[in-house]
Design an enzyme around this catalytic site. Structure first.
Site, PDB file in Angstrom:
ATOM      1  N   ASP A 276      10.232  -3.827  -5.844  1.00 11.38           N
ATOM      2  CA  ASP A 276      11.286  -4.819  -6.122  1.00 11.38           C
ATOM      3  C   ASP A 276      12.094  -5.109  -4.851  1.00 11.38           C
ATOM      4  O   ASP A 276      12.405  -6.264  -4.547  1.00 11.38           O
ATOM      5  CB  ASP A 276      12.223  -4.309  -7.229  1.00 11.38           C
ATOM      6  CG  ASP A 276      11.497  -4.222  -8.569  1.00 11.38           C
ATOM      7  OD1 ASP A 276      10.525  -4.966  -8.765  1.00 11.38           O
ATOM      8  OD2 ASP A 276      11.925  -3.405  -9.410  1.00 11.38           O
TER       9      ASP A 276
ATOM     10  N   LEU B 211       0.827  -1.214   0.000  1.00 11.12           N
ATOM     11  CA  LEU B 211       0.000   0.000   0.000  1.00 11.12           C
ATOM     12  C   LEU B 211       0.857   1.258   0.000  1.00 11.12           C
ATOM     13  O   LEU B 211       0.498   2.265   0.625  1.00 11.12           O
ATOM     14  CB  LEU B 211      -0.922  -0.015   1.234  1.00 11.12           C
ATOM     15  CG  LEU B 211      -1.833  -1.243   1.391  1.00 11.12           C
ATOM     16  CD1 LEU B 211      -2.488  -1.269   2.762  1.00 11.12           C
ATOM     17  CD2 LEU B 211      -2.901  -1.244   0.301  1.00 11.12           C
TER      18      LEU B 211
HETATM   19  P1  ADP Z   1       5.189  -0.717  -5.987  1.00 11.62           P
HETATM   20  O1  ADP Z   1       6.519  -0.014  -5.937  1.00 11.62           O
HETATM   21  O2  ADP Z   1       5.285  -2.127  -6.490  1.00 11.62           O
HETATM   22  O3  ADP Z   1       4.078   0.068  -6.625  1.00 11.62           O
HETATM   23  P2  ADP Z   1       4.247   0.085  -3.331  1.00 11.62           P
HETATM   24  O4  ADP Z   1       4.228   1.502  -3.806  1.00 11.62           O
HETATM   25  O5  ADP Z   1       2.990  -0.465  -2.770  1.00 11.62           O
HETATM   26  O6  ADP Z   1       4.750  -0.933  -4.454  1.00 11.62           O
HETATM   27  O7  ADP Z   1       5.415  -0.028  -2.244  1.00 11.62           O
HETATM   28  C1  ADP Z   1       5.952  -1.250  -1.819  1.00 11.62           C
HETATM   29  C2  ADP Z   1       6.379  -1.140  -0.374  1.00 11.62           C
HETATM   30  O8  ADP Z   1       7.355  -0.095  -0.253  1.00 11.62           O
HETATM   31  C3  ADP Z   1       5.275  -0.754   0.612  1.00 11.62           C
HETATM   32  O9  ADP Z   1       4.554  -1.891   1.035  1.00 11.62           O
HETATM   33  C4  ADP Z   1       6.106  -0.139   1.750  1.00 11.62           C
HETATM   34  O10 ADP Z   1       6.681  -1.158   2.547  1.00 11.62           O
HETATM   35  C5  ADP Z   1       7.226   0.558   1.002  1.00 11.62           C
HETATM   36  N1  ADP Z   1       6.910   1.967   0.738  1.00 11.62           N
HETATM   37  C6  ADP Z   1       6.431   2.522  -0.399  1.00 11.62           C
HETATM   38  N2  ADP Z   1       6.309   3.865  -0.289  1.00 11.62           N
HETATM   39  C7  ADP Z   1       6.735   4.179   0.973  1.00 11.62           C
HETATM   40  C8  ADP Z   1       6.900   5.394   1.724  1.00 11.62           C
HETATM   41  N3  ADP Z   1       6.588   6.585   1.190  1.00 11.62           N
HETATM   42  N4  ADP Z   1       7.393   5.314   2.986  1.00 11.62           N
HETATM   43  C9  ADP Z   1       7.738   4.104   3.540  1.00 11.62           C
HETATM   44  N5  ADP Z   1       7.614   2.927   2.885  1.00 11.62           N
HETATM   45  C10 ADP Z   1       7.110   2.948   1.630  1.00 11.62           C
END
Ligand code: ADP
Length: 312
Positions: A251, A220
Site C-alpha cells: 500500500d 518482489l
Molecule cells: P505486498 O505487500 O503487496 O505483498 P511486497 O511484499 O512485494 O508487496 O512489497 C512491496 C514493496 O515493499 C517491495 O517492492 C519493496 O520495495 C518493499 N519491501 C518489502 N519487503 C521489504 C524488505 N524486507 N526490505 C525492504 N523493502 C521491502
C-alpha cells in the site's frame, strides 16, 4: 495535481492469542485493537500523508463511520465521495494474530463496499476531473473497477491498478490500465509465470504488456521491484532498513508511486519514491499507522540520492 482512490474502506479488529483456536473452541485473547484499514483507505492515507491532494471514493456503513471519516481528514484525504450506506455494515477484517509466531488468521466482510456502484463513481466526476492519477485495488466489485478504468482512461487520466488481493481479471480490463503493480502471488495469478528471479519477472511483465497494459511493476518483497515497459526492464533493489512490520508495504509502495506521478515525475523517478515509501513503512508498526509522511520521505531520499534502477 491530485490522486483519486477508488476502493475498500475497512475497520481492522485485531486480537492477539498465544495459540490459534481449534474449530469449535473458545480461547481467551488479549490486546483487542480497532484500527482503520482496507487497501483503498490505506493507499489514500498514504497519498494524503505524502502531501498530495487526495480524493477517496468508497462506501461504508454507519458503524465506525465517525472514526473512519475523522481519520481520513486527519490524513488530508477528502471524503466528499464516501457514501454512508444505511442498509449495509462497514467492511471489517477480523485479524487473529499469534503473538509469538506472527502467524495470523484473517476474515474480511467487505460489507457496504460490495455495493459500490457505477453511480457512486459518476457522482465523483469533478474529483476525477481534477486528478491526474486514478488508483485502484481489487477489494471492491470488479464491475465498479472496470467502469472506473474506462471512465478514467476516457478522461485521459493515468490509471494505476494494484491487483490485490489476487483475482482473475476480465481480458478487456488490461487495455484500460496504464500501470499494474502485482506482487509475486498476484503476478502468478495474472500470467501463470512463477517469478523466481529477475528474468522470470521480466517475462511475466512482458506477458502483461501483451495483454494491453503499458507499464508493469512487479514487487518482489525484500528483493525490491522490477519495472517492465515495451522499451525494456529495470531492477530496483529494496532499500536496506530495519524491518518492524511488513504489513501494508504494498500500500505504501502504490501511494508513493501515485504521488510521484501526480507531481509530474517520470516512471523511473516514481519507482524510487515507491520503493522508498515502502521501505519507510516497514520500519513502523501498522499497515496504516506506519505510512510515511512527506518530510520523512524527502529526508530518506536525500540520504539515498544515488539510488536508481539497473537494466536487466
Ligand atoms: P505486498 O505487500 O503487496 O505483498 P511486497 O511484499 O512485494 O508487496 O512489497 C512491496 C514493496 O515493499 C517491495 O517492492 C519493496 O520495495 C518493499 N519491501 C518489502 N519487503 C521489504 C524488505 N524486507 N526490505 C525492504 N523493502 C521491502
Amino acid at each position: 495535481m491530485a490522486v483519486t482512490v477508488l476502493g475498500s474502506i475497512h475497520i481492522d479488529l485485531y486480537i492477539k492469542v498465544d495459540r490459534l483456536p481449534e474449530i469449535g473452541e473458545t480461547i481467551v485473547g488479549s490486546g483487542f485493537t480497532i484500527l482503520p484499514g482496507g487497501k483503498g483507505a490505506n493507499q489514500a492515507v498514504g497519498c494524503g500523508r505524502l502531501g498530495e491532494e487526495t480524493y477517496m471514493i468508497g462506501r461504508i456503513g454507519m458503524e465506525f463511520s465517525d472514526l473512519i471519516l475523522r481519520n481520513f481528514r486527519d490524513n488530508k484525504v477528502i471524503t466528499d465521495s464516501i457514501i454512508i450506506d444505511e442498509h449495509y455494515p462497514t467492511g471489517v477484517a477480523f485479524i487473529i494474530l499469534h503473538e509469538k509466531t506472527k502467524e495470523n488468521m484473517i476474515i474480511i466482510d467487505p460489507g457496504a463496499g460490495k455495493r459500490i456502484s457505477n453511480l457512486d463513481i459518476d457522482r465523483a466526476d469533478n474529483e476525477i476531473d481534477s486528478s491526474k492519477i486514478v488508483l485502484l485495488q481489487l477489494e471492491i466489485p470488479l464491475e465498479a473497477n472496470l467502469y472506473m478504468c474506462k471512465k478514467a482512461k476516457f478522461k485521459g487520466k493515468t490509471v494505476i491498478l494494484n491487483p490485490a488481493p489476487a483475482r482473475i481479471l476480465p481480458e478487456d480490463m488490461f487495455h484500460y490500465i496504464d500501470i499494474i503493480t502485482p506482487n509475486r502471488v498476484e503476478t502468478y495469478q495474472l500470467t501463470g509465470v512463477a517469478v523466481k528471479d529477475l528474468s522470470t519477472a521480466k517475462e511475466a511483465g512482458e506477458r502483461l504488456i501483451q495483454k494491453g497494459v503499458n507499464t508493469v511493476i512487479i514487487t518482489l518483497g525484500s528483493y525490491g521491484s522490477v519495472l517492465v515497459t515495451a522499451s525494456g526492464a529495470l531492477y530496483y533493489p529494496a532499500f536496506s532498513v530495519e524491518v518492524i512490520d511488513t504489513t501494508g508495504a504494498g500500500d505504501a509502495f502504490n501511494a508513493g508511486l501515485a504521488v510521484a506521478l501526480s507531481r509530474g515525475m517520470d516512471i523511473e523517478e516514481a519507482l524510487v519514491w515507491a520503493n522508498a515509501a515502502a521501505a519507510l513503512k516497514l520500519t513502523k508498526l501498522g499497515a496504516q499507522t506506519g505510512l510515511p509522511y512527506l518530510d520523512e520521505l524527502l529526508d530518506f531520499l536525500k540520504k539515498h540520492s544515488k539510488y536508481k534502477g539497473k537494466t536487466i
